[in-house]
Structure formats: C-alpha cells, structure tokens
Motif scaffolding. Structure first.
Motif, mmCIF file in Angstrom:
data_model
loop_
_atom_site.group_PDB
_atom_site.id
_atom_site.type_symbol
_atom_site.label_atom_id
_atom_site.label_comp_id
_atom_site.label_asym_id
_atom_site.label_seq_id
_atom_site.Cartn_x
_atom_site.Cartn_y
_atom_site.Cartn_z
ATOM 1 N N GLY A 1 0.848 -1.346 0.314
ATOM 2 C CA GLY A 1 0.131 -0.062 -0.056
ATOM 3 C C GLY A 1 0.957 1.278 -0.073
ATOM 4 N N ARG A 2 0.339 2.505 0.032
ATOM 5 C CA ARG A 2 0.799 3.528 -0.016
ATOM 6 C C ARG A 2 0.609 4.583 1.313
ATOM 7 N N ALA A 3 1.783 5.105 1.619
ATOM 8 C CA ALA A 3 1.633 6.062 2.985
ATOM 9 C C ALA A 3 2.323 7.447 2.397
ATOM 10 N N THR A 4 1.742 8.560 2.981
ATOM 11 C CA THR A 4 2.181 9.822 2.712
ATOM 12 C C THR A 4 3.510 10.129 3.478
ATOM 13 N N LEU A 5 3.751 9.738 4.358
ATOM 14 C CA LEU A 5 4.897 10.072 5.208
ATOM 15 C C LEU A 5 5.640 8.714 5.922
ATOM 16 N N VAL A 6 7.034 8.492 6.063
ATOM 17 C CA VAL A 6 7.498 7.549 6.774
ATOM 18 C C VAL A 6 8.614 8.262 7.686
ATOM 19 N N ALA A 7 8.831 7.295 8.710
ATOM 20 C CA ALA A 7 9.779 7.671 9.848
ATOM 21 C C ALA A 7 10.991 6.686 9.731
ATOM 22 N N VAL A 8 12.044 7.366 9.674
ATOM 23 C CA VAL A 8 13.434 6.685 9.771
ATOM 24 C C VAL A 8 13.449 5.905 11.077
ATOM 25 N N ALA A 9 13.917 4.559 10.811
ATOM 26 C CA ALA A 9 14.211 3.785 12.166
ATOM 27 C C ALA A 9 15.130 2.741 11.692
ATOM 28 N N GLN A 10 15.870 2.334 12.722
ATOM 29 C CA GLN A 10 17.050 1.263 12.736
ATOM 30 C C GLN A 10 16.071 -0.023 12.266
ATOM 31 N N VAL A 11 16.968 -0.987 11.403
ATOM 32 C CA VAL A 11 16.624 -2.103 10.927
ATOM 33 C C VAL A 11 17.651 -2.901 11.234
ATOM 34 N N GLU A 12 17.209 -4.204 11.454
ATOM 35 C CA GLU A 12 18.286 -5.223 11.677
ATOM 36 C C GLU A 12 18.875 -5.872 10.401
ATOM 37 N N GLU A 13 20.083 -6.025 10.287
ATOM 38 C CA GLU A 13 20.402 -6.418 8.920
ATOM 39 C C GLU A 13 19.774 -7.842 8.402
ATOM 40 N N ALA A 14 19.620 -8.572 9.247
ATOM 41 C CA ALA A 14 18.878 -9.778 8.975
ATOM 42 C C ALA A 14 17.337 -9.580 8.396
ATOM 43 N N GLU A 15 16.977 -8.458 8.569
ATOM 44 C CA GLU A 15 15.414 -8.244 8.056
ATOM 45 C C GLU A 15 15.635 -7.625 6.494
ATOM 46 N N LEU A 16 16.774 -7.431 6.230
ATOM 47 C CA LEU A 16 16.704 -6.741 4.819
ATOM 48 C C LEU A 16 16.677 -7.638 3.544
ATOM 49 N N VAL B 1 17.888 2.368 2.179
ATOM 50 C CA VAL B 1 18.997 2.499 3.217
ATOM 51 C C VAL B 1 19.925 3.669 3.257
ATOM 52 N N GLU B 2 20.423 4.008 1.967
ATOM 53 C CA GLU B 2 21.085 5.292 1.795
ATOM 54 C C GLU B 2 20.237 6.487 1.992
ATOM 55 N N LEU B 3 19.204 6.602 1.427
ATOM 56 C CA LEU B 3 18.403 7.613 1.872
ATOM 57 C C LEU B 3 18.217 7.796 3.269
ATOM 58 N N CYS B 4 18.008 6.781 3.993
ATOM 59 C CA CYS B 4 17.842 7.136 5.545
ATOM 60 C C CYS B 4 19.357 7.099 6.378
ATOM 61 N N ALA B 5 20.343 6.922 5.790
ATOM 62 C CA ALA B 5 21.734 6.831 6.154
ATOM 63 C C ALA B 5 21.982 8.276 7.134
ATOM 64 N N ASP B 6 21.680 9.259 6.632
ATOM 65 C CA ASP B 6 22.141 10.435 7.263
ATOM 66 C C ASP B 6 21.204 11.083 8.079
ATOM 67 N N HIS B 7 20.080 10.368 8.397
ATOM 68 C CA HIS B 7 18.898 11.057 9.239
ATOM 69 C C HIS B 7 18.794 10.252 10.598
ATOM 70 N N SER B 8 18.451 10.737 11.738
ATOM 71 C CA SER B 8 18.503 10.165 12.925
ATOM 72 C C SER B 8 16.881 9.513 12.974
ATOM 73 N N PRO B 9 16.859 8.346 13.610
ATOM 74 C CA PRO B 9 15.565 7.808 13.876
ATOM 75 C C PRO B 9 14.472 8.865 14.164
ATOM 76 N N ASN B 10 13.446 8.388 13.819
ATOM 77 C CA ASN B 10 12.306 9.475 13.920
ATOM 78 C C ASN B 10 12.082 10.547 13.023
ATOM 79 N N VAL B 11 13.067 10.778 12.243
ATOM 80 C CA VAL B 11 12.832 12.158 11.482
ATOM 81 C C VAL B 11 11.778 11.371 10.255
ATOM 82 N N LEU B 12 10.980 12.346 9.985
ATOM 83 C CA LEU B 12 9.769 12.014 9.009
ATOM 84 C C LEU B 12 10.265 12.295 7.541
ATOM 85 N N LEU B 13 10.300 11.723 6.648
ATOM 86 C CA LEU B 13 10.418 11.818 5.215
ATOM 87 C C LEU B 13 9.190 11.810 4.413
#
Length: 159
Positions: free
Chosen positions: A62-77, A112-124
């Motif tokens: 599905g689609r969403a208007t906003l996302v929030a940066v969060a840490q992800v386990e490498e094993a989830e990718l 992952v690259e888009l999120c790399a420079d942002h802190s957790p909880n930053v909205l994109l």
C-alpha cells in the motif's frame, strides 16, 4: 546498524487518498518504479495522489504519505528484498523471483542510503513529477522540531 523507514499515520487521510493505504509501521521504499511508464493520462484521482507523494510499503504494498526513519536489523533486509522480488513477479511480470532479486535488493539499498544520514524518527516525504525524461523524485526530511502542530497532531472529538 542500517536504517530504513516505516510508514506512519497521524490520521486517517491516507485511507481516503490512496486506493490501497499502507498500515502504520510497515517498512517502506519510494516505489517510484511503479510509475515508470505512466503518462499524464494516468494521473487522476487516487492514482495521482499515489504518484505525487506515496511511499510503497513492503508488506501490504500500500501507499503512505509519510515515513519515519528507524533502525532495521541487517537480517531483516533480505526477507524484505525477497518479498519485493515476489511482488515484481506477481505485478510487473518479472520472469521469476531469482531474476528480480538483484533489482529488489537495489531498491532496498537505495532506501537504506536515503535514511543513512537521518536520525531515527525523522519524517521523510517524497514528491514526484512527470518530466520529459521520466519520473523525477525529490525527498524532504522533517525533524520533529520543525514539524508544525497540524502535521503531527491527531485531530479528534471529545465524543
């Protein structure tokens, strides 16, 4: 630890503007590939909204208007990449999941690259436009301190 982004919902607007709204908390990518062959004629109603600013969930697709940066386990990718590869087979005619897997991995690596420079909880937020050269995407980061109250407030009634 890598970062990815999860869909968020501050209110029910996504349920009204997207044909298939993502549930809150699903991992997401831009998903602009969906629009690669679109023309102005495809951009109407809810399809226009998905094109203009919808992130693609990797769980419900599905689609969403906003996302929030969060840490992800490498094993989830890798499981997310395999799910996306299956989606490429089912919806876009990829010959099989193994053939689609490298592209799915690239899509997730891009996020992952888009999120790399942002802190957790930053909205994109994502914004797309159709150009002569194809779809152009741009991204905006919104830190919680920058967000206006209307962006983060949940409106309801006392009833």
């Amino acid at each position: 630890m890598p970062k990815l982004a999860r869909t968020i919902r501050f209110d029910e607007s996504d349920a009204q503007v997207f044909s298939r709204p993502a549930e809150a908390g699903e991992w997401a990518i831009p998903g602009g590939f969906e629009f690669s062959n679109w023309t102005e004629g495809d951009l109407s109603g809810k399809a226009r909204q998905a094109f203009a600013n919808g992130w693609l969930s990797l769980e419900s697709f599905g689609r969403a208007t906003l996302v929030a940066v969060a840490q992800v386990e490498e094993a989830e990718l890798e499981p997310l990449a395999r799910r996306l590869a299956d989606h490429f087979v089912q919806l876009y005619g990829a010959p099989d999941a193994e053939a689609a897997l490298p592209i799915a991995r690239e899509e997730i690596a891009y996020m992952v690259e888009l999120c790399a420079d942002h802190s957790p909880n930053v909205l994109l937020a994502v914004s797309r436009e159709l150009t002569e050269a194809g779809v152009r995407e741009s991204f905006r980061a919104i830190t919680p301190a920058e967000a206006e109250i209307d962006l983060v407030a949940i409106h309801g009634s006392a009833d």
